[in-house]
Motif scaffolding. Structure first.
Motif, PDB file in Angstrom:
ATOM      1  N   UNK A 210       0.851  -1.184   0.000  1.00 26.41           N
ATOM      2  CA  UNK A 210       0.000   0.000   0.000  1.00 26.41           C
ATOM      3  C   UNK A 210       0.887   1.233   0.000  1.00 26.41           C
ATOM      4  N   UNK A 211       0.304   2.353  -0.398  1.00 29.06           N
ATOM      5  CA  UNK A 211       1.054   3.607  -0.430  1.00 29.06           C
ATOM      6  C   UNK A 211       1.334   4.093   0.997  1.00 29.06           C
ATOM      7  N   UNK A 212       2.488   4.711   1.174  1.00 29.32           N
ATOM      8  CA  UNK A 212       2.867   5.290   2.468  1.00 29.32           C
ATOM      9  C   UNK A 212       3.298   6.740   2.254  1.00 29.32           C
ATOM     10  N   UNK A 213       2.464   7.733   2.699  1.00 23.37           N
ATOM     11  CA  UNK A 213       1.211   7.578   3.433  1.00 23.37           C
ATOM     12  C   UNK A 213       0.087   7.094   2.528  1.00 23.37           C
ATOM     13  N   UNK A 214      -0.998   6.644   3.148  1.00 28.02           N
ATOM     14  CA  UNK A 214      -2.081   6.121   2.342  1.00 28.02           C
ATOM     15  C   UNK A 214      -3.375   6.039   3.112  1.00 28.02           C
ATOM     16  N   UNK A 215      -4.342   5.377   2.502  1.00 28.90           N
ATOM     17  CA  UNK A 215      -5.694   5.274   3.034  1.00 28.90           C
ATOM     18  C   UNK A 215      -5.709   4.262   4.171  1.00 28.90           C
ATOM     19  N   UNK A 216      -5.899   4.687   5.413  1.00 29.31           N
ATOM     20  CA  UNK A 216      -5.764   3.758   6.541  1.00 29.31           C
ATOM     21  C   UNK A 216      -6.847   2.690   6.600  1.00 29.31           C
ATOM     22  N   UNK A 217      -8.029   2.967   6.055  1.00 29.85           N
ATOM     23  CA  UNK A 217      -9.088   1.961   6.094  1.00 29.85           C
ATOM     24  C   UNK A 217      -8.751   0.777   5.190  1.00 29.85           C
ATOM     25  N   UNK A 218      -8.080   1.028   4.058  1.00 30.79           N
ATOM     26  CA  UNK A 218      -7.651  -0.076   3.198  1.00 30.79           C
ATOM     27  C   UNK A 218      -6.595  -0.910   3.907  1.00 30.79           C
TER      28      UNK A 218
END
Length: 477
Positions: A210-218
């Motif tokens: 996942x991307x960092x930073x990214x969508x925390x719910x995913x």
């Protein structure tokens, strides 16, 4: 709905009815003010004479557990001491599993509306007052007529054909997707689409990038499936494809408007990402959450339109375009994933509610969706321009904006050391809602900054709110 009464044998039937109703009222299972069935109806349901039930009702009325209203019926009059039964805690074999779910973070759960600030820069929120209520009402009436023709039947798991056709046409027109309606799976929002893909592609021990930073719910959702979630850094061109490790089964990205920083993924990086995914055998999940609103530059091709090997699953939502409470989204899947995806969806919830599907299909086909997007685009463009003016002027000594050409939020990075947590607390006292970027980092030290959503704040309110923020910053300095 039948009243739950169990009769044992044929003796003292009126007493049995009385005792069970009395216990239910005193224990709080029948709520104060709840209407009980008429004596004739309850007698029919229980196979008793009406006189038997009337005797039980008369005794309950005498004890003031029921009260009769002339011409209306009988209603529960629970004593003040009536409380739901408190159950003793049992030793559950699943206790460890329950603790795992209780401990899992859900960082983007929204505060109750009454707790919001008057001037709120919450990301992902839209302005309900601009929703085309009259057009939607016409579409809902059409949907009710359609539902009436097939009432009492389950619908297709993949979604109604009319809506899938409408989504295929809309995404081809607006995002250049190459797909047919057969590849569209209607879901209860993007979150369910991600959950279905997680259940479809992941097992405990699998790795997800996942991307960092990214969508925390995913991130939290994939972790809930037992996956090992790996944050991959992003730069000015998007996710650093070369840093995606081997052994990854799924790669989750937001290429059009990186969440939360906002920059678009460059064309070169898109091709590099697809090449890396092919090399390691990973499925790329492209979350296109708010790309309907673009303000400058040429639109970039979606990853799905560049995919020639069937490795991109495209997920989208109508929450950001219309209203989040509609809970309608979709996934456009590669053909090899479809049969298994339908099994997962069927086991999950059989199918989405058909009435809003009919309404949305007509809303798209009659041109209301594109008209609404154009109207909102003008509103958001004016708000975005006002934010740009503030961050290029009065707020420039403290922040710089990350360049973003789409969506309705921007990220502001600190250019000087700043106590962001203190700023947020002081702004809240001034009735301004600010939100930190730090909440979107998991595997690396966070950049100090703020996320400014402008979907639910008017242009004039932006001036008032940011003037208060500037005054707070001056006082902090």
């Amino acid at each position: 709905m039948e009243l739950h009464i169990v009769l044992d044998g044929g003796r003292d039937l009126a007493g049995q009815v009385y005792r069970q109703l009395s216990e239910a009222i005193r224990a709080g299972r029948l709520a104060d003010g709840q209407q009980v069935p008429p004596s004739r109806l309850l007698a029919q349901q229980l196979g008793l004479s009406r006189k038997t039930v009337a005797q039980a009702y008369a005794r309950l009325t005498l004890e003031r557990l029921l009260v009769g209203r002339v011409g209306v019926g009988s209603f529960v009059c629970a004593p003040a001491a009536a409380r739901p039964r408190v159950q003793a805690a049992a030793q559950l074999a699943s206790a460890a599993v329950l603790r795992k779910w209780e401990a899992m973070a859900t960082p983007l759960r929204r505060a109750a509306p009454q707790l919001r600030s008057r001037f709120d820069f919450l990301g992902g929120s839209t302005t309900p007052s601009h929703f085309p209520q009259d057009a939607w009402r016409r579409c809902v009436l059409h949907a009710l007529r359609q539902d009436a023709q097939v009432r009492g039947r389950y619908a297709a798991t993949e979604g109604l054909p009319a809506l899938r056709e409408a989504i295929a046409r809309h995404t081809a027109f607006s995002r250049g997707l190459v797909c047919t309606a057969a590849q569209v799976l209607v879901t209860n929002g993007t979150q369910q689409a991600l959950d279905l893909l997680g259940r479809l592609l992941l097992e405990p021990g699998c790795s997800v990038a996942v991307e960092e930073p990214g969508y925390p719910m995913a991130r939290a959702l994939f972790a809930s499936h037992g996956a090992r979630v790996l944050g991959v850094p992003v730069d000015a061109e998007g996710i650093v494809a070369a840093s995606i490790p081997d052994g990854v089964s799924l790669i989750y990205v937001t290429p059009t408007h990186q969440f939360p920083l906002g920059m678009p993924m460059s064309v070169a990086r898109r091709h590099a990402l697809l090449a890396r995914a092919r090399a390691i055998g990973a499925i790329v999940v492209e979350d296109d959450y708010d790309s309907a609103f673009r303000y400058e530059g040429r639109p970039a091709d979606s990853l799905q339109s560049l995919d020639t090997h069937g490795i991109v699953a495209f997920v989208g939502s109508f929450s950001k375009v219309l209203l989040p409470e509609l809970r309608l989204g979709y996934a456009v899947l590669p053909q090899p994933l479809l049969p298994a995806a339908l099994t997962v969806k069927h086991l999950s919830d059989w199918h989405c509610a058909t009435m809003p599907q009919h309404a949305l299909a007509k809303f798209i086909d009659d041109g209301y969706l594109l008209k609404h997007i154009r109207r909102c685009h003008a509103l958001y463009a004016a708000r975005r321009e006002r934010l740009l003016q503030w961050f290029a002027g009065p707020l420039a000594p403290w922040f710089r904006l990350v360049p973003a050409s789409a969506g309705f939020h921007v990220a502001a990075l600190c250019v000087v050391p700043l106590d962001v947590a203190l700023l947020i607390r002081l702004a809240r006292r001034a009735d301004v809602g600010l939100y930190p970027l730090a909440q979107f980092y998991a595997d690396s030290p966070p950049q100090q900054g703020l996320l400014f959503g402008y979907g639910a704040i008017d242009v004039l309110d932006i001036d008032v709110a940011l003037a208060r923020v500037r005054d707070i910053l001056l006082a902090m300095a």
